[in-house]
Scaffold this active site. Structure first.
Site, PDB file in Angstrom:
ATOM      1  N   ASP A  88     -31.861   1.567  -2.173  1.00 46.14           N
ATOM      2  CA  ASP A  88     -32.321   0.594  -3.265  1.00 46.14           C
ATOM      3  C   ASP A  88     -33.178   1.229  -4.398  1.00 46.14           C
ATOM      4  OD1 ASP A  88     -34.203   0.567  -1.052  1.00 46.14           O
ATOM      5  OD2 ASP A  88     -35.487  -0.675  -2.594  1.00 46.14           O
TER       6      ASP A  88
ATOM      7  N   HIS B 248     -25.317   4.751   2.532  1.00 48.22           N
ATOM      8  CA  HIS B 248     -25.960   3.600   2.043  1.00 48.22           C
ATOM      9  C   HIS B 248     -26.715   3.694   0.727  1.00 48.22           C
ATOM     10  CE1 HIS B 248     -26.818  -0.852   2.019  1.00 48.22           C
ATOM     11  NE2 HIS B 248     -28.127  -0.607   1.904  1.00 48.22           N
TER      12      HIS B 248
ATOM     13  N   ASP C 180     -20.604   6.336   9.918  1.00 44.59           N
ATOM     14  CA  ASP C 180     -20.437   6.808   8.446  1.00 44.59           C
ATOM     15  C   ASP C 180     -19.758   5.741   7.444  1.00 44.59           C
ATOM     16  OD1 ASP C 180     -20.724   8.450   6.249  1.00 44.59           O
ATOM     17  OD2 ASP C 180     -19.196   9.773   6.686  1.00 44.59           O
TER      18      ASP C 180
ATOM     19  N   GLU D 217     -28.391   5.070   5.651  1.00 46.59           N
ATOM     20  CA  GLU D 217     -29.172   5.124   4.650  1.00 46.59           C
ATOM     21  C   GLU D 217     -29.871   6.299   4.447  1.00 46.59           C
ATOM     22  OE1 GLU D 217     -31.730   1.883   1.889  1.00 46.59           O
ATOM     23  OE2 GLU D 217     -31.556   1.276   3.839  1.00 46.59           O
TER      24      GLU D 217
END
Length: 567
Positions: free
Chosen positions: A179, A492, A537, A546
């Site tokens: 993020d 991710h 994956d 992530e």
């Protein structure tokens, strides 16, 4: 005629079946081994008894060996056998042959150098508030994202002098993970780990050349990259009282878009004791490290020490302000109900920077040593204290350090015992969220044990942690992006998702197998219920695939420390 065809079909079927049974998956470090390292390959569920090593330059068989008896590993539900070819110490390319399967092996002193730099250059690619230049980032260049010059004071962070809705500037720093938010608690352990790499291996660190804009100045590139995040951390302290905001974030996670396309409002959210003590610890350590670079960065060392003391004072007045996620915020929490370890860490760092023994009054007589994580940081202080033994004159404090050293060695011995019993020769027997970073941090702790004792068993166990991460695991996966034969492709990470480049950003360590959360992609997307095999994956798998700055930092430490020790 029909009978002949049937017989031929049956023969081919049996031949295929026999070949399938005999085919082996050879699991090894996909990047390679240093000449003096212990070298092993692992075979699962096999009855093959022997193996051979061939020099690929001349096809000469240079080693014939026996495969160990299989040993069952509960974490993967597999019987694991070991081939050991440590005696091969000549640099070159080799082929290991097991049954009718083979795999290439690289042996070379410089085998980890590219990984060492890429694991650190990944931090440049995570910078906020600046353009990522093609000169340094190549195809991963991107426009400036998140200038963070108009950050809103959230209601939870409001004071009389900084009321709700007022605006501050808080640019720079690294995006935390997949993020685009920035968190003090996670920055704390990340920055300390990288600073510890510099302090333990200064000459090696000074010679590290990174592709970053600052690489032509007189300061080591590693410190210049660290400074990017430090500048942001300094903006997160309220100058009116010394308290530190827990995080800078949007109210919700944005979609899988590029940084420059995220237009959500950004907020600083409540002050917490954990964030403030982490800040105090890091700034005290920074003040020591950057005191040697006063000409290049005037007054930075003194500023950081002042800020550290101010943070410490706020924490003394507010000793138990635990982070509580506001109802309108849904991004990473980094909550922590026990913050004694943060206090110990900050106290040690402030003592080392001021030599004021008053800070050590806050230490327990018998400081425990655990594998460090963002929520368990007393070991970070211990690492700093142990590394500074030669600079401390007080006999009583030296006695306390000796006790802490022994506690560290006791913990390292426990990890070594697990390593010796493990069919995959690793020091980890559980798989929590971010299991790969746990293993990297265990390697970090083992290297500290090696440094203070000279015990080669600790160094070998630390290398085993790296071998596992780089492919010596039952998933046959090198968990670092763009390295090895089989590495994560669909991590991710919003940048790698939205940049329209097939390959993810290189040098990133993914979290790795865990059964902690399977709701992210759905239970059916995970092929196994065994912890060591519970990995996907897939971009949706934030629980296993992530990336995060506090995961890359111990990887960078482990790889570069091994390089430094070998040199």
């Amino acid at each position: 005629m029909k009978t002949t065809i049937k017989k031929l079909f049956l023969f081919l079927f049996l031949l295929f079946s026999i070949s399938s049974v005999q085919a082996q998956t050879i699991l090894l470090n996909q990047i390679g081994y240093k000449p003096i390292s212990e070298k092993r390959a692992f075979i699962c569920d096999s009855d093959v008894k022997t193996f051979k090593i061939i020099n690929t330059s001349n096809n000469e068989v240079v080693y014939n060996g026996e495969i160990s008896s299989p040993k069952y590993w509960e974490s993967a539900g597999k019987n694991v056998s070991i081939t050991d070819f440590s005696s091969i110490q000549k640099s070159g390319k080799y082929t290991i042959v097991v049954g009718n399967s083979s795999k290439t092996i690289t042996i070379d002193n410089v085998v980890y150098e590219n990984l060492g730099t890429k694991s650190l250059e990944a931090f440049y690619l995570a910078r906020a508030s600046e353009t990522i230049s093609e000169k340094y980032a190549g195809i991963y260049a991107r426009p400036l994202g998140h200038p963070d010059d108009k950050v809103i004071i959230h209601a939870s962070a409001a004071t009389d002098k900084r009321p709700e809705g007022s605006i501050i500037s808080s640019p720079s720093g690294w995006y935390d993970a997949g993020d685009y938010n920035k968190y003090i608690v996670n920055s704390g352990i990340t920055v300390h780990t990288l600073l510890q790499l510099y302090e333990m291996y200064p000459e090696y660190s000074k010679n590290l050349k990174l592709k970053i804009p600052e690489n032509s100045n007189q300061v080591p590139d590693l410190l210049d990259e660290i400074l990017v995040n430090l500048r942001w951390m300094l903006t997160m302290q309220d100058p009116n009282d010394g308290g530190v905001y827990h995080k800078l974030t949007s109210k919700n996670f944005c979609g899988m878009i590029m940084p420059q396309d995220d237009k959500l409002d950004r907020y600083v959210v409540m002050k917490s004791t954990a964030a403030t003590l982490d800040f105090a610890a890091v700034m005290a350590k920074v003040s020591r490290v950057f005191s040697k670079y006063e000409n290049e960065y005037p007054h930075l060392s003194n500023l950081c020490l002042i800020r550290s003391k101010n943070a410490w004072n706020w924490a003394q007045k507010n000793p138990n302000v635990l982070y509580v996620q506001p109802k309108d915020i849904s991004t990473g929490e980094y909550g922590n109900k026990n913050i004694d370890d943060e206090k110990y860490w900050a106290a040690i760092e402030l003592y080392l920077s001021t030599k004021n023994e008053v800070y050590l009054n806050h230490l327990p007589t018998d400081l425990k040593i655990t594998t460090p994580t963002w929520s368990q940081v007393e070991s970070l202080g211990a690492f700093s204290l142990i590394s500074s033994t030669d600079k401390i004159k007080d006999g009583k404090i030296k006695d306390k350090i000796e006790l802490i050293k022994q506690n560290l060695l006791n913990t390292a011995d426990q990890l070594y015992k697990i390593n010796q019993k493990s069919p995959f020769k690793i020091s980890m027997n559980s798989f929590s969220w971010g299991s790969n970073s746990d293993l990297a941090n265990q390697g970090l702790l083992l290297l500290h044990a090696y440094t203070i004792s000279g015990g080669k068993k600790y160094f070998k166990a630390a290398e085993d942690c790296l071998h596992y991460i780089l492919g010596s695991n039952p998933l046959n996966m090198c968990f670092v992006t763009s390295f090895g034969d089989n590495s994560p492709k669909h991590i991710h990470d919003r940048r790698s998702s939205a940049d329209k480049i097939d390959a993810p950003i290189p040098g990133l360590l993914v979290g790795g197998p865990t059964t902690t959360a399977k709701s992210d992609c759905g239970e059916d997307k995970y092929k196994s219920t065994f912890p060591a095999l519970s990995y996907a994956d897939m971009e949706c798998s934030y629980s296993t695939n992530e990336i995060a700055i506090n995961w890359n930092a111990p990887l960078a430490f482990l790889v570069n420390a091994i390089n430094a020790i070998n040199k």
